[in-house]
Write a protein that holds these residues in place. Sequence first.
Motif, PDB file in Angstrom:
ATOM      1  N   ASP A 168       0.829  -1.349   0.213  1.00  9.19           N
ATOM      2  CA  ASP A 168       0.015   0.054   0.030  1.00  9.19           C
ATOM      3  C   ASP A 168       0.700   0.984  -0.119  1.00  9.19           C
ATOM      4  OD1 ASP A 168      -2.515  -1.669   0.321  1.00  9.19           O
ATOM      5  OD2 ASP A 168      -2.390  -1.448   2.170  1.00  9.19           O
ATOM      6  N   LEU A 169       1.866   1.306   0.423  1.00  7.14           N
ATOM      7  CA  LEU A 169       2.692   2.019   0.352  1.00  7.14           C
ATOM      8  C   LEU A 169       3.865   3.446  -0.779  1.00  7.14           C
ATOM      9  CD1 LEU A 169       5.107   1.595   3.665  1.00  7.14           C
ATOM     10  CD2 LEU A 169       3.303   3.130   3.242  1.00  7.14           C
ATOM     11  N   ASN A 170       3.520   1.691  -2.018  1.00  6.64           N
ATOM     12  CA  ASN A 170       4.030   1.587  -3.408  1.00  6.64           C
ATOM     13  C   ASN A 170       3.037   3.028  -4.017  1.00  6.64           C
ATOM     14  OD1 ASN A 170       5.863   0.951  -5.405  1.00  6.64           O
ATOM     15  ND2 ASN A 170       4.150   0.429  -6.794  1.00  6.64           N
ATOM     16  N   GLY A 171       3.914   3.824  -4.001  1.00  8.77           N
ATOM     17  CA  GLY A 171       3.413   5.087  -5.409  1.00  8.77           C
ATOM     18  C   GLY A 171       2.816   6.442  -4.549  1.00  8.77           C
ATOM     19  N   LEU A 172       2.979   6.267  -2.972  1.00 11.77           N
ATOM     20  CA  LEU A 172       2.192   7.093  -2.190  1.00 11.77           C
ATOM     21  C   LEU A 172       2.628   8.126  -2.016  1.00 11.77           C
ATOM     22  CD1 LEU A 172      -0.751   7.015  -0.016  1.00 11.77           C
ATOM     23  CD2 LEU A 172       1.889   6.711   1.660  1.00 11.77           C
ATOM     24  N   LYS A 173       2.286   9.394  -2.577  1.00 11.59           N
ATOM     25  CA  LYS A 173       2.869  10.498  -2.466  1.00 11.59           C
ATOM     26  C   LYS A 173       2.573  11.168  -0.066  1.00 11.59           C
ATOM     27  CE  LYS A 173       0.292  11.925  -5.521  1.00 11.59           C
ATOM     28  NZ  LYS A 173      -0.599  12.588  -6.634  1.00 11.59           N
ATOM     29  N   LEU A 184      11.269   5.559   3.282  1.00 16.08           N
ATOM     30  CA  LEU A 184      10.221   5.054   2.733  1.00 16.08           C
ATOM     31  C   LEU A 184      10.762   5.404   0.979  1.00 16.08           C
ATOM     32  CD1 LEU A 184       8.426   7.195   4.489  1.00 16.08           C
ATOM     33  CD2 LEU A 184       7.684   5.124   4.651  1.00 16.08           C
ATOM     34  N   GLN A 185      11.354   5.795   0.338  1.00 21.20           N
ATOM     35  CA  GLN A 185      11.218   5.556  -1.506  1.00 21.20           C
ATOM     36  C   GLN A 185      11.967   4.284  -1.816  1.00 21.20           C
ATOM     37  OE1 GLN A 185      14.333   9.337  -2.227  1.00 21.20           O
ATOM     38  NE2 GLN A 185      13.226   9.335  -4.155  1.00 21.20           N
ATOM     39  N   LYS A 186      13.042   3.992  -0.361  1.00 19.82           N
ATOM     40  CA  LYS A 186      13.316   2.222  -0.497  1.00 19.82           C
ATOM     41  C   LYS A 186      11.579   1.123  -0.666  1.00 19.82           C
ATOM     42  CE  LYS A 186      16.905   0.502   1.049  1.00 19.82           C
ATOM     43  NZ  LYS A 186      18.642   0.104   0.448  1.00 19.82           N
ATOM     44  N   GLY A 188       8.789   2.515  -2.302  1.00 19.07           N
ATOM     45  CA  GLY A 188       8.333   2.677  -3.103  1.00 19.07           C
ATOM     46  C   GLY A 188       7.094   3.951  -2.574  1.00 19.07           C
ATOM     47  N   VAL A 189       7.742   4.308  -2.059  1.00 14.99           N
ATOM     48  CA  VAL A 189       6.999   5.997  -1.774  1.00 14.99           C
ATOM     49  C   VAL A 189       7.823   7.037  -2.370  1.00 14.99           C
ATOM     50  CG1 VAL A 189       6.400   7.469   0.586  1.00 14.99           C
ATOM     51  CG2 VAL A 189       5.862   5.371   0.563  1.00 14.99           C
ATOM     52  N   VAL A 190       7.061   8.247  -2.815  1.00 16.58           N
ATOM     53  CA  VAL A 190       7.451   9.624  -3.415  1.00 16.58           C
ATOM     54  C   VAL A 190       6.996  10.972  -2.245  1.00 16.58           C
ATOM     55  CG1 VAL A 190       7.033  11.077  -5.107  1.00 16.58           C
ATOM     56  CG2 VAL A 190       6.450   8.548  -5.496  1.00 16.58           C
ATOM     57  N   PRO A 191       8.105  10.467  -1.339  1.00 20.44           N
ATOM     58  CA  PRO A 191       8.178  11.822  -0.673  1.00 20.44           C
ATOM     59  C   PRO A 191       7.918  13.423  -0.913  1.00 20.44           C
ATOM     60  CG  PRO A 191      10.600  10.915  -1.114  1.00 20.44           C
ATOM     61  CD  PRO A 191       9.607  10.165  -1.769  1.00 20.44           C
ATOM     62  N   GLY A 206      -5.003  17.034  -3.457  1.00 13.08           N
ATOM     63  CA  GLY A 206      -4.970  15.418  -3.666  1.00 13.08           C
ATOM     64  C   GLY A 206      -3.382  15.466  -3.777  1.00 13.08           C
ATOM     65  N   THR A 207      -2.451  16.581  -3.613  1.00 16.41           N
ATOM     66  CA  THR A 207      -0.837  17.236  -4.136  1.00 16.41           C
ATOM     67  C   THR A 207      -0.279  15.904  -3.460  1.00 16.41           C
ATOM     68  OG1 THR A 207      -1.640  19.807  -5.313  1.00 16.41           O
ATOM     69  CG2 THR A 207       0.911  18.731  -4.860  1.00 16.41           C
ATOM     70  N   VAL A 208      -0.951  15.763  -2.650  1.00 20.46           N
ATOM     71  CA  VAL A 208      -0.654  14.329  -1.192  1.00 20.46           C
ATOM     72  C   VAL A 208      -1.147  13.206  -1.047  1.00 20.46           C
ATOM     73  CG1 VAL A 208       2.235  16.055  -0.829  1.00 20.46           C
ATOM     74  CG2 VAL A 208       0.034  15.989   0.599  1.00 20.46           C
ATOM     75  N   ASP A 209      -0.639  12.020  -0.894  1.00 18.76           N
ATOM     76  CA  ASP A 209      -1.769  11.385  -0.476  1.00 18.76           C
ATOM     77  C   ASP A 209      -1.991  11.152   1.282  1.00 18.76           C
ATOM     78  OD1 ASP A 209      -2.610  10.337  -3.207  1.00 18.76           O
ATOM     79  OD2 ASP A 209      -0.262   9.870  -3.263  1.00 18.76           O
TER      80      ASP A 209
END
Length: 366
Positions: A168-173, A184-186, A188-191, A206-209
């Motif tokens: 669920d972290l993958n692609g999360l802004k 978190l980038q490791k 899949g999160v987009v910090p 919605g610029t960030v999730d």
Amino acid sequence: MIRRQLLAGGAVIGASALAAPAIAQSAPEIRWRLASSFPRSLDTIYGAGEHVAKRVAALTDNKFQIRAFPAGELVPGLQVADAVQNGTVECAHTASYYFVGKDPTFAFDGAVPFGLNMRQMNAWLQQGGGRDVMKDFFARYNIVSIPAGNTGAQMGGWFRKEIRTVQDLNGLKFRIGGFAGNVLQKLGVVPQQIAGGDIYPALEKGTVDAAEWIGPYDDEKLGFNRVAPFYYFPGWWEGCLNLSMYINKAKYDELPPLYREALESACRDATIETMAKYDVQNPAALRRLIASGTQLRAFPREVMQACYKAAFELYDETAARNENFKAVYEHWKAFRETQYGWFRVAENSFDQFVYAMYGQEAQQRR
């Protein structure tokens, strides 16, 4: 007789007159500007900088005055380190992990994932050699850093959707500050590094999730509960956050010893006051948030374990290529080991027992 009394009185007055100029010379009038990384509306974290200014004035009979400015009035909140370094302002109140883009070593002065709690951080900086090992690093940036506030353990932030698995972290802004974004980038999160005053519109649009800030009291003030329903804990990236007073080194060196001591004392006092304010305000704020519909969630153990593994992998990778980071990390890691050994024996065993008993009693009352 009267003549002798007048002469005696004149001697006393004369002695006072001679003493006054000497005191005045040793206590010059100094005016500084303080650029904060935080908005004025946050009376706790912004207030720590104001507290330092008030205490310094009181300790120097108003000879040394510091005027605090909120983020954006003098310089943007995330640019205060540059402003201190180049002498645009004399000092700033900030969180060091905002500047990991310059060098990840900055993070150790603020907070690193799965690191020290509030008491341990204070011990490392004040008595455990932490300030000494960071001193040479800050000198590279023409900065003297003094601990000046602490938030204690923070919350994990506000999410638009639930986090059930690592996937669920993958692609999360995710708006997240400091070294934690790299961890978190490791996974899949987009910090996203966004200053405090700009988080709400980013989350609303919605610029960030998801977004994290500090804890219930400040988060409620910023209104995050109105735009994201799920409130996660713990903020594993901040077992505490040490706040720092950055001072231009040349300006610091110009201060008389008395003023330096006043500044140190004021910063220590701000640390105690800030910790106390958060510990008083957060419990009531959390109750209000839950009552208003906020859904409190704990990060799943699977997610916590994956983040822990990623964090220490990243520390080792960073230490292998950055000598500044390596020097501080090795010192910090050794201190962490001794602290964890002690806290597991006394503090943790006490906490676990009394909180478990409190939980049982609360359940019975229902």
